[in-house]
Design an enzyme around this catalytic site. Sequence first.
Site, PDB file in Angstrom:
ATOM      1  N   ASP A  39       0.868  -1.191   0.000  1.00  0.00           N
ATOM      2  CA  ASP A  39       0.000   0.000   0.000  1.00  0.00           C
ATOM      3  C   ASP A  39       0.901   1.237   0.000  1.00  0.00           C
ATOM      4  OD1 ASP A  39      -2.157   1.900   0.466  1.00  0.00           O
ATOM      5  OD2 ASP A  39      -3.282   0.222   1.275  1.00  0.00           O
ATOM      6  N   TYR A 169     -18.364   3.903 -11.846  1.00  0.00           N
ATOM      7  CA  TYR A 169     -17.732   2.980 -10.902  1.00  0.00           C
ATOM      8  C   TYR A 169     -18.293   1.567 -11.056  1.00  0.00           C
ATOM      9  CZ  TYR A 169     -17.038   0.879  -6.235  1.00  0.00           C
ATOM     10  OH  TYR A 169     -16.740   0.042  -5.182  1.00  0.00           O
ATOM     11  N   ASN A 198     -21.913  -2.702   1.904  1.00  0.00           N
ATOM     12  CA  ASN A 198     -21.775  -1.637   2.902  1.00  0.00           C
ATOM     13  C   ASN A 198     -21.189  -2.109   4.234  1.00  0.00           C
ATOM     14  OD1 ASN A 198     -23.948  -0.732   0.860  1.00  0.00           O
ATOM     15  ND2 ASN A 198     -23.378   1.153   1.918  1.00  0.00           N
ATOM     16  N   VAL A 235     -29.760  12.785   1.821  1.00  0.00           N
ATOM     17  CA  VAL A 235     -29.760  13.031   0.383  1.00  0.00           C
ATOM     18  C   VAL A 235     -31.099  12.562  -0.198  1.00  0.00           C
ATOM     19  CG1 VAL A 235     -28.657  12.414  -1.806  1.00  0.00           C
ATOM     20  CG2 VAL A 235     -27.253  12.846   0.233  1.00  0.00           C
ATOM     21  N   TYR A 318     -25.179  12.411 -10.535  1.00  0.00           N
ATOM     22  CA  TYR A 318     -25.305  11.448  -9.440  1.00  0.00           C
ATOM     23  C   TYR A 318     -26.671  10.781  -9.528  1.00  0.00           C
ATOM     24  CZ  TYR A 318     -25.673   9.420  -4.791  1.00  0.00           C
ATOM     25  OH  TYR A 318     -25.844   8.545  -3.749  1.00  0.00           O
ATOM     26  N   ASP A 320     -28.653   6.966  -7.769  1.00  0.00           N
ATOM     27  CA  ASP A 320     -28.446   6.128  -6.586  1.00  0.00           C
ATOM     28  C   ASP A 320     -29.080   4.758  -6.773  1.00  0.00           C
ATOM     29  OD1 ASP A 320     -27.622   5.443  -4.076  1.00  0.00           O
ATOM     30  OD2 ASP A 320     -28.711   7.030  -3.038  1.00  0.00           O
TER      31      ASP A 320
HETATM   32  C1  UGA Z   1     -20.650   3.024  -1.687  1.00  0.00           C
HETATM   33  C2  UGA Z   1     -19.828   2.428  -2.817  1.00  0.00           C
HETATM   34  O1  UGA Z   1     -20.193   2.959  -4.042  1.00  0.00           O
HETATM   35  C3  UGA Z   1     -19.945   0.923  -2.891  1.00  0.00           C
HETATM   36  O2  UGA Z   1     -19.044   0.407  -3.810  1.00  0.00           O
HETATM   37  C4  UGA Z   1     -19.597   0.321  -1.601  1.00  0.00           C
HETATM   38  O3  UGA Z   1     -19.871  -1.067  -1.679  1.00  0.00           O
HETATM   39  C5  UGA Z   1     -20.430   0.925  -0.529  1.00  0.00           C
HETATM   40  O4  UGA Z   1     -20.309   2.337  -0.503  1.00  0.00           O
HETATM   41  C6  UGA Z   1     -19.938   0.406   0.774  1.00  0.00           C
HETATM   42  O5  UGA Z   1     -19.623   1.133   1.690  1.00  0.00           O
HETATM   43  O6  UGA Z   1     -19.843  -0.816   0.846  1.00  0.00           O
HETATM   44  P1  UGA Z   1     -23.156   3.738  -1.190  1.00  0.00           P
HETATM   45  O7  UGA Z   1     -23.930   2.700  -0.455  1.00  0.00           O
HETATM   46  O8  UGA Z   1     -23.972   4.599  -2.076  1.00  0.00           O
HETATM   47  O9  UGA Z   1     -22.012   2.986  -1.997  1.00  0.00           O
HETATM   48  O10 UGA Z   1     -22.360   4.653  -0.145  1.00  0.00           O
HETATM   49  P2  UGA Z   1     -22.620   5.868   0.830  1.00  0.00           P
HETATM   50  O11 UGA Z   1     -21.835   7.017   0.347  1.00  0.00           O
HETATM   51  O12 UGA Z   1     -22.321   5.397   2.198  1.00  0.00           O
HETATM   52  O13 UGA Z   1     -24.168   6.267   0.674  1.00  0.00           O
HETATM   53  C7  UGA Z   1     -25.228   5.519   1.188  1.00  0.00           C
HETATM   54  C8  UGA Z   1     -26.491   6.350   1.051  1.00  0.00           C
HETATM   55  O14 UGA Z   1     -26.450   7.444   1.976  1.00  0.00           O
HETATM   56  C9  UGA Z   1     -26.718   6.981  -0.308  1.00  0.00           C
HETATM   57  O15 UGA Z   1     -28.091   6.905  -0.627  1.00  0.00           O
HETATM   58  C10 UGA Z   1     -26.298   8.438  -0.118  1.00  0.00           C
HETATM   59  O16 UGA Z   1     -26.936   9.321  -1.025  1.00  0.00           O
HETATM   60  C11 UGA Z   1     -26.737   8.671   1.308  1.00  0.00           C
HETATM   61  N1  UGA Z   1     -26.036   9.754   2.047  1.00  0.00           N
HETATM   62  C12 UGA Z   1     -24.676   9.833   2.058  1.00  0.00           C
HETATM   63  C13 UGA Z   1     -26.787  10.668   2.782  1.00  0.00           C
HETATM   64  O17 UGA Z   1     -28.043  10.641   2.779  1.00  0.00           O
HETATM   65  N2  UGA Z   1     -26.132  11.631   3.515  1.00  0.00           N
HETATM   66  C14 UGA Z   1     -24.767  11.720   3.553  1.00  0.00           C
HETATM   67  O18 UGA Z   1     -24.242  12.620   4.256  1.00  0.00           O
HETATM   68  C15 UGA Z   1     -24.011  10.788   2.807  1.00  0.00           C
END
Ligand code: UGA
Length: 367
Positions: A39, A169, A198, A235, A318, A320
């Site tokens: 790393d 991605y 997640n 969001v 963006y 989702d």
């Molecule tokens: C991300 C990655 O894209 C995946 O590859 C990965 O598998 C995953 O994280 C993971 O942690 O395993 P995502 O689930 O969209 O995917 O990640 P987050 O950024 O944690 O978002 C989760 C949800 O929370 C989304 O709907 C986002 O819009 C929402 N969110 C995020 C909020 O509502 N408020 C925030 O402050 C941040």
Amino acid sequence: MKKGFSGQKVCVLGCGGFIGSHIVERLLGTTDLEVVGLDIASEKIEPFLKRDRFTFARVNVYDTDTVRGWIEGCGTVVSLVAICNPSLYNTIPLDVIEANFTRPMEIVRICAELNLRLIHFSTCEVYGKTIFGIDRAGREEPKEPDEYLLNEDRTPLILGPVSAQRWSYACAKQLLERAIYAYGFEKDLDFTIVRPFNFIGPRMDYLPGFDGEGIPRVLACFISSLLKGEPLKLVDGGKNRRCFTYIEDAVDAFVEILNNPEICSQQILNIGNPGNEVTIEGLARQMIEVFSELNPDREKLTITTVNVSSREFYGPGYEDSDRRVPDNSKIYRLLRWRPKTNLRDTLLKTMKYYIDVYSKQRELWPV
Ligand code: UGA
């Protein structure tokens, strides 16, 4: 299929990241394997650097010649290197495609050429948009698990238009999965592809405003807001759902995969906790509760939530995934693995870590 792993070295590419650091800790703590870790960063593995059986090399995994030299002597390669932060998918899509397809493709080629076993970490995001009402021909959201569980070998992978760059991605990760699969098919590559759902736990992301800027994943965004006493941003109303999986459960699954090379050869496996499904709004509520419990001395918390549009929060392009629930039947059938930690305990353990670490480092706090 081919070789077992006992007595062989395991090389962890991206050992300094969140998942990598937990894998290294477990391999050193509970096995007698030799571990080689590569790393550019080592903060998260600092306590393990001097341990017997661990060799750390500060190497940029984009430097394939150097990487090749390190993995040549190993039996198994664990590939974790990725850009996996959604706020970057639509803002620096070229880097995202490079980091999630072009560069790791070189690692796949080397593993095939050197006849090494490859355990590759992909993502649940390859399933893409799983919104049933809109994307699946206007059907009602299904109630039967058979209809909504995401299955490794049956569920279609559905992405949005090219202009919605969020999917850069998922598309890069999916193409890499297809290439790995094709190497298995044509060149007999011994691989296992893992799709994490997640994972959360200690040592995950930086906290914005404390030790980094920008937008990490939701857990870190919410903890940062809680520590600062600011509203948690939902969001698009926080209606989307995720299944959060405790990192230690996920590492249990990884160890089973590592220990069972024949059963897992040329398989794709979900690692996730379907029992922990929650809307992001529900997650915010639970995190506010857990934060109050962990901080009994604080004045009564008045932290709330606020809605923000995804365009405002992440910028144009963006989109989702609305719902991602893993079908765990395959990993249970093959390895008898099931997650053990419910969402509340997952949040307690994770948030306790962050509160402890960041409370001790007051110098990191925004003024
Ligand atoms: C991300 C990655 O894209 C995946 O590859 C990965 O598998 C995953 O994280 C993971 O942690 O395993 P995502 O689930 O969209 O995917 O990640 P987050 O950024 O944690 O978002 C989760 C949800 O929370 C989304 O709907 C986002 O819009 C929402 N969110 C995020 C909020 O509502 N408020 C925030 O402050 C941040």
